[in-house]
Design a protein around this motif. Structure first.
Motif, PDB file in Angstrom:
ATOM      1  N   GLY A 190       0.822  -1.208   0.000  1.00 24.08           N
ATOM      2  CA  GLY A 190       0.000   0.000   0.000  1.00 24.08           C
ATOM      3  C   GLY A 190       0.849   1.248   0.000  1.00 24.08           C
ATOM      4  O   GLY A 190       0.545   2.242  -0.685  1.00 24.08           O
ATOM      5  N   GLU A 196      -8.639  10.032  -7.185  1.00 27.17           N
ATOM      6  CA  GLU A 196      -7.948   8.742  -7.231  1.00 27.17           C
ATOM      7  C   GLU A 196      -6.999   8.586  -6.047  1.00 27.17           C
ATOM      8  O   GLU A 196      -6.922   7.517  -5.435  1.00 27.17           O
ATOM      9  CB  GLU A 196      -7.176   8.617  -8.542  1.00 27.17           C
ATOM     10  CG  GLU A 196      -6.551   7.254  -8.755  1.00 27.17           C
ATOM     11  CD  GLU A 196      -5.873   7.127 -10.105  1.00 27.17           C
ATOM     12  OE1 GLU A 196      -5.285   6.070 -10.362  1.00 27.17           O
ATOM     13  OE2 GLU A 196      -5.926   8.092 -10.896  1.00 27.17           O
ATOM     14  N   MET A 235      -9.033   8.029  -2.810  1.00 26.03           N
ATOM     15  CA  MET A 235      -9.631   6.696  -2.794  1.00 26.03           C
ATOM     16  C   MET A 235      -8.579   5.632  -2.490  1.00 26.03           C
ATOM     17  O   MET A 235      -8.820   4.714  -1.712  1.00 26.03           O
ATOM     18  CB  MET A 235     -10.300   6.406  -4.139  1.00 26.03           C
ATOM     19  CG  MET A 235     -11.587   7.183  -4.376  1.00 26.03           C
ATOM     20  SD  MET A 235     -12.429   6.690  -5.900  1.00 26.03           S
ATOM     21  CE  MET A 235     -12.945   5.033  -5.466  1.00 26.03           C
ATOM     22  N   MET A 236      -7.391   5.773  -3.102  1.00 24.09           N
ATOM     23  CA  MET A 236      -6.340   4.797  -2.853  1.00 24.09           C
ATOM     24  C   MET A 236      -5.894   4.847  -1.396  1.00 24.09           C
ATOM     25  O   MET A 236      -5.693   3.809  -0.759  1.00 24.09           O
ATOM     26  CB  MET A 236      -5.145   5.042  -3.778  1.00 24.09           C
ATOM     27  CG  MET A 236      -4.009   4.054  -3.565  1.00 24.09           C
ATOM     28  SD  MET A 236      -2.676   4.247  -4.750  1.00 24.09           S
ATOM     29  CE  MET A 236      -3.489   3.675  -6.234  1.00 24.09           C
ATOM     30  N   GLU A 295      -7.644   5.734   1.132  1.00 28.76           N
ATOM     31  CA  GLU A 295      -8.713   5.153   1.951  1.00 28.76           C
ATOM     32  C   GLU A 295      -8.699   3.630   1.855  1.00 28.76           C
ATOM     33  O   GLU A 295      -8.895   2.922   2.845  1.00 28.76           O
ATOM     34  CB  GLU A 295     -10.066   5.701   1.499  1.00 28.76           C
ATOM     35  CG  GLU A 295     -11.231   5.344   2.413  1.00 28.76           C
ATOM     36  CD  GLU A 295     -11.132   5.996   3.789  1.00 28.76           C
ATOM     37  OE1 GLU A 295     -11.719   5.438   4.733  1.00 28.76           O
ATOM     38  OE2 GLU A 295     -10.473   7.040   3.901  1.00 28.76           O
ATOM     39  N   GLN A 296      -8.468   3.109   0.644  1.00 26.41           N
ATOM     40  CA  GLN A 296      -8.410   1.658   0.462  1.00 26.41           C
ATOM     41  C   GLN A 296      -7.245   1.049   1.239  1.00 26.41           C
ATOM     42  O   GLN A 296      -7.378  -0.008   1.866  1.00 26.41           O
ATOM     43  CB  GLN A 296      -8.275   1.337  -1.032  1.00 26.41           C
ATOM     44  CG  GLN A 296      -9.532   1.621  -1.832  1.00 26.41           C
ATOM     45  CD  GLN A 296      -9.295   1.558  -3.331  1.00 26.41           C
ATOM     46  OE1 GLN A 296      -8.157   1.446  -3.770  1.00 26.41           O
ATOM     47  NE2 GLN A 296     -10.355   1.627  -4.106  1.00 26.41           N
ATOM     48  N   ASN A 303      -8.143   1.056   4.908  1.00 28.03           N
ATOM     49  CA  ASN A 303      -9.121   0.024   5.246  1.00 28.03           C
ATOM     50  C   ASN A 303      -8.492  -1.364   5.245  1.00 28.03           C
ATOM     51  O   ASN A 303      -8.856  -2.226   6.029  1.00 28.03           O
ATOM     52  CB  ASN A 303     -10.279   0.071   4.244  1.00 28.03           C
ATOM     53  CG  ASN A 303     -11.162   1.297   4.447  1.00 28.03           C
ATOM     54  OD1 ASN A 303     -11.161   1.903   5.515  1.00 28.03           O
ATOM     55  ND2 ASN A 303     -11.882   1.681   3.412  1.00 28.03           N
ATOM     56  N   SER A 304      -7.551  -1.596   4.338  1.00 30.21           N
ATOM     57  CA  SER A 304      -6.926  -2.915   4.252  1.00 30.21           C
ATOM     58  C   SER A 304      -6.135  -3.239   5.509  1.00 30.21           C
ATOM     59  O   SER A 304      -5.968  -4.395   5.873  1.00 30.21           O
ATOM     60  CB  SER A 304      -6.008  -3.002   3.026  1.00 30.21           C
ATOM     61  OG  SER A 304      -4.832  -2.247   3.220  1.00 30.21           O
ATOM     62  N   GLN A 306      -8.452  -4.654   8.453  1.00 28.73           N
ATOM     63  CA  GLN A 306      -9.150  -5.918   8.265  1.00 28.73           C
ATOM     64  C   GLN A 306      -8.423  -7.060   8.944  1.00 28.73           C
ATOM     65  O   GLN A 306      -7.220  -7.037   9.086  1.00 28.73           O
ATOM     66  CB  GLN A 306      -9.283  -6.202   6.762  1.00 28.73           C
ATOM     67  CG  GLN A 306     -10.215  -5.204   6.063  1.00 28.73           C
ATOM     68  CD  GLN A 306     -10.263  -5.436   4.561  1.00 28.73           C
ATOM     69  OE1 GLN A 306      -9.554  -6.275   4.014  1.00 28.73           O
ATOM     70  NE2 GLN A 306     -11.100  -4.681   3.874  1.00 28.73           N
TER      71      GLN A 306
END
Length: 291
Positions: free
Chosen positions: A241, A277, A280-281, A283-284, A287-288, A291
Motif C-alpha cells: 500500500g 484517485e 480513494m487509494m 482510503e483503500q 481500510n486494508s 481488516q
C-alpha cells in the motif's frame, strides 16, 4: 453518502481553489497536489515505520541474548536501550521523509508569497532537520544482507539530503520565479530520495519485519508459525500500500516539475480526477490495514 460521492464533492472544491489562485507561479497548483499525495503516503509511512521500529528492537534483543555483546556497552547501540528513541534504521528513514515534508511545506509557503523573514525561519528549521538526519550506524542483527542494505540506504539518503537546494542556499525573498526555479532545481534530489525509499528501502524493511516474526528453534522450514505467516502477509500488504502511494506521489511530483518547466495551463479536470484517485487509494490502503 458513499465514499466516492464524498470524495467527488471534496474534489470539486479543487478547481474553485485553483481558479482563485490563477496568478500563482507555473507548477504551483501541481505542486500542491503533489504535497497532498506526499502527505497521504506519509501517513501510511508512519504505520510502516512504527512496525519497523518494533521489529528492529525484537531483533536486537534476540541478538543481544545470544551473543557476548551483553557483557559490554556499545555506544552505537544506544538507541536500542532508550525507550521512546527509534532504532537507527527506522530513525534514518523517518528523518529523510520528515525533511522532504518540511521541504514541501516551505515550497508551498514560497509559492504563496510568504514573507522573506518567515520563509527564512522555515528554511533554517529544514536545514537543521536535514543535517540532523540519523545514519544507521548500528544494526539490529548480524545478517549481512540486512546490515549492508540498511547502512547503504541510510548513507545514500543522507548524501542526497545535503544536495537539497533549500538546504544549501536560503532564499532572501519569496517570489513566483523563485518558486519555479527551486522546484525545477530540487526535483532530481526529491525524486531520487523517494525512489530510493521505494526500491531499496521497502525490500529491506520487509526482511526486517519478516525476520522479527520468525520463531527461534521452529521446526518449520520457514521458521514461521501459521500465525506469524499471517502477520508476514499483513506486513507485505502494508508495504504494498505504501509503494502504491509513493508511486502516486512521484507521478504528482513529475507533473509539478513539468508544469514549472513548460509554464503550461493547469488542467483542472485532470487535477480533480487525480485528487479523487489519490484519496480513494489512501482510503483503500487504510481500510486494508484494519481488516
Amino acid at each position: 453518502m458513499g465514499l466516492f460521492q464524498y470524495l467527488l464533492r471534496v474534489a470539486k472544491c479543487v478547481p474553485l481553489a485553483l481558479l482563485l489562485c490563477s496568478c500563482t507561479a507555473a507548477g504551483f497548483q501541481e505542486f500542491q497536489l503533489y504535497s497532498q499525495a506526499y502527505n497521504a503516503q506519509y501517513v501510511q509511512g508512519e504505520a510502516v515505520l512504527t512496525a519497523l521500529g518494533r521489529a528492529e528492537r525484537v531483533l536486537f534483543t534476540r541478538r543481544l541474548a545470544r551473543s557476548a555483546d551483553a557483557q559490554y556497552f556499545q555506544p552505537n547501540d544506544a538507541a536500542f536501550y532508550v525507550d521512546g528513541v527509534e532504532p537507527p534504521t527506522t530513525a534514518s528513514i523517518r528523518s529523510s521523509l520528515t525533511v522532504i515534508k518540511d521541504y514541501n511545506d516551505a515550497m508551498v509557503a514560497l509559492g504563496n508569497g510568504e514573507s522573506a523573514k518567515a520563509l527564512t525561519n522555515r528554511i533554517s528549521t529544514l536545514t537543521s532537520n536535514a543535517l540532523g538526519a540519523v545514519s544507521a550506524t548500528a544494526s539490529a542483527m548480524n545478517a549481512p544482507q540486512i546490515v549492508l542494505g540498511t547502512q547503504s540506504l541510510a548513507a545514500s539518503l543522507n548524501f542526497l539530503l545535503k544536495d537539497l537546494p533549500f538546504v544549501n542556499a536560503a532564499l532572501t525573498a519569496a517570489s513566483r520565479e523563485a518558486f519555479r526555479k527551486q522546484l525545477i532545481a530540487s526535483f532530481p534530489v526529491v525524486e531520487a530520495m523517494l525512489i530510493r525509499v521505494r526500491n531499496e528501502g521497502t525490500p529491506i524493511m520487509y526482511l526486517v519485519l519478516r525476520q522479527a516474526r520468525r520463531t527461534r528453534g521452529s521446526e518449520l522450514p520457514t521458521g514461521l508459525t501459521p500465525e506469524a505467516q499471517s502477520g508476514v502477509e499483513q506486513d507485505r500488504k502494508m508495504l504494498a500500500g505504501w509503494v502504491l502511494l509513493l508511486d502516486k506521489t512521484l507521478v504528482s511530483l513529475t507533473a509539478a516539475k513539468a508544469a514549472a518547466e513548460n509554464g503550461t495551463p493547469i488542467n483542472l479536470t485532470n487535477l480533480s480526477n487525480a485528487a479523487i484517485e489519490l484519496r480513494m487509494m489512501a482510503e483503500q490502503v487504510k481500510n486494508s490495514q484494519s481488516q
